[in-house]
Enzyme design. Sequence first.
Site, PDB file in Angstrom:
ATOM      1  N   ILE A 362     -10.187  11.189  39.402  1.00 52.51           N
ATOM      2  CA  ILE A 362     -11.303  11.681  38.646  1.00 52.51           C
ATOM      3  C   ILE A 362     -11.843  12.967  38.533  1.00 52.51           C
ATOM      4  CG2 ILE A 362     -12.354   9.009  39.057  1.00 52.51           C
ATOM      5  CD1 ILE A 362     -14.119  10.197  41.280  1.00 52.51           C
ATOM      6  N   ASP A 363     -11.163  13.867  39.580  1.00 50.01           N
ATOM      7  CA  ASP A 363     -11.408  15.161  39.473  1.00 50.01           C
ATOM      8  C   ASP A 363     -10.520  15.987  38.628  1.00 50.01           C
ATOM      9  OD1 ASP A 363     -11.723  17.839  40.145  1.00 50.01           O
ATOM     10  OD2 ASP A 363     -11.056  17.646  42.186  1.00 50.01           O
ATOM     11  N   THR A 364     -11.120  16.706  37.716  1.00 51.96           N
ATOM     12  CA  THR A 364     -10.124  17.220  36.613  1.00 51.96           C
ATOM     13  C   THR A 364     -10.112  18.818  36.948  1.00 51.96           C
ATOM     14  OG1 THR A 364     -12.159  17.887  35.133  1.00 51.96           O
ATOM     15  CG2 THR A 364     -11.006  15.692  34.881  1.00 51.96           C
ATOM     16  N   SER A 365     -10.463  19.348  37.961  1.00 51.20           N
ATOM     17  CA  SER A 365     -10.421  20.691  38.193  1.00 51.20           C
ATOM     18  C   SER A 365      -8.801  21.235  38.406  1.00 51.20           C
ATOM     19  CB  SER A 365     -11.269  20.956  39.715  1.00 51.20           C
ATOM     20  OG  SER A 365     -10.345  20.529  40.596  1.00 51.20           O
ATOM     21  N   TRP A 366      -7.988  20.386  38.591  1.00 49.48           N
ATOM     22  CA  TRP A 366      -6.652  20.694  38.622  1.00 49.48           C
ATOM     23  C   TRP A 366      -5.981  21.216  37.400  1.00 49.48           C
ATOM     24  CZ3 TRP A 366      -3.225  18.605  35.176  1.00 49.48           C
ATOM     25  CH2 TRP A 366      -3.578  17.676  34.220  1.00 49.48           C
TER      26      TRP A 366
END
Length: 452
Positions: A362-366
């Site tokens: 759910i974390d798209t910061s990658w």
Amino acid sequence: MSLKSQLAKFTAQSSHFILHDVLKRGGTSLPGKLAVTIDPDVLNSVAADFDLVVVTGTNGKTLTTALITRVLKAGGYSVITNPSGSNMVQGIAGTLLTTPIQPSPNGKKPVAVLEVDEANVLSLTKAIKPKYFVLTNLFRDQLDRYGEIYSTYQKIIDGIHQAPEATVITNGDSPIFARGDYENRRLYYGFDNVKEADYQDLKAPNNTDGILSPTDHSVLHYHFITYANLGKYFSTTDSFVRPPLDTAVTEIDKLTPKASHFAIDGQKMAIEIGGLYNIYNALAAYTVGKAFGVNPTDIKAAFEENKQVFGRQESLKIGDKDLTILLIKNPVGTNTVIDMMETEKDPFTLIGMLNANYADGIDTSWIWDAEFERLHDSQLKAVMTGGERYKDITVRLKMAGFDIKETFPKTESIIQAIKKAPTDKVYLTATYTAMLQVRAVLKEKGYIKEEF
């Protein structure tokens, strides 16, 4: 088999029949989920039917699993597998309980080659004991699910501890896998295609994970790096070095977007899929085949089968466009896909699709750690974006210096977007659930016919 296990197996097989044969729907998770709900110990009831090979790691699980399956079939084994990526316990239970078992032509026990999610190795091995573990690599991935890579490593090791008699076939080029945290027999694979006279004293790029010595936590050096944290590493402060390899890539002949030509232990090989990173998957499969006694000639023939792998560089014809579907899910995996696209000699369009569901992370910061900027040096001519988080990937690619030609938040528009591409070749990069959504649309319109 207990009455409860028999009921669980019957339920799994009945629901599988309804889904696949009546409703014509894919997937193995629901039958397995029903079975495990009825009998949490149902996997114990089928454990003795197979020699079990567990494939896990961050990137490359699906292709490695597919190649191992081909190799063992070429060696005369009856093999079942979970080809659609249902790699959690319920999906694995569905595979083992519903797939018909055929006797092996060579008279040996059938083999189950199973892709297993890193976080689920322990829960699986509490139920059934593998004969082999195959470890591909460990990179930063889905921090919300796995944590940092040493946490992920511990999840895998906790599972390996449940099966001390199993052999661990592991990527020797990955420093984290050379740690001494388990006592199982190990077979190491890696790259040895650089002559000693050409060795250098290198450090991995900034922001690379998993490059510390396990003894004093010093930063490792490398004689050569294949990509990310993989290569021939050594410590300058203690005795930690890459272990001797049992199988090795000894030569890289040719890399294109559609094929890789190389040698393993001096034997010429080829796979019908591009990217240096995919040679590691082939090398892992070769090592498993060798452990099962499959001869190199049969392995070579298995590699050269021109068969698509679910969602992994699938090539399709959409009107007059040549579409290639590429799964991306973390910075290292995306960078290796970029490496592959840089080998493309013809003009191409990129369609970047981003979702952020549980299976994607759910974390798209990658996406900000992926090196999209490098595509300026490729034949990339146009960029489009889509997916549920199309705004995020649009901003990222704009910040990378690209003019976004079109955005489409609804996956149903994908075919129209592909046909609008100004180039004949289109590369579609998608996170896992975005890839599933794209495939569903393409299948509904008749562009995908093969079932996995």
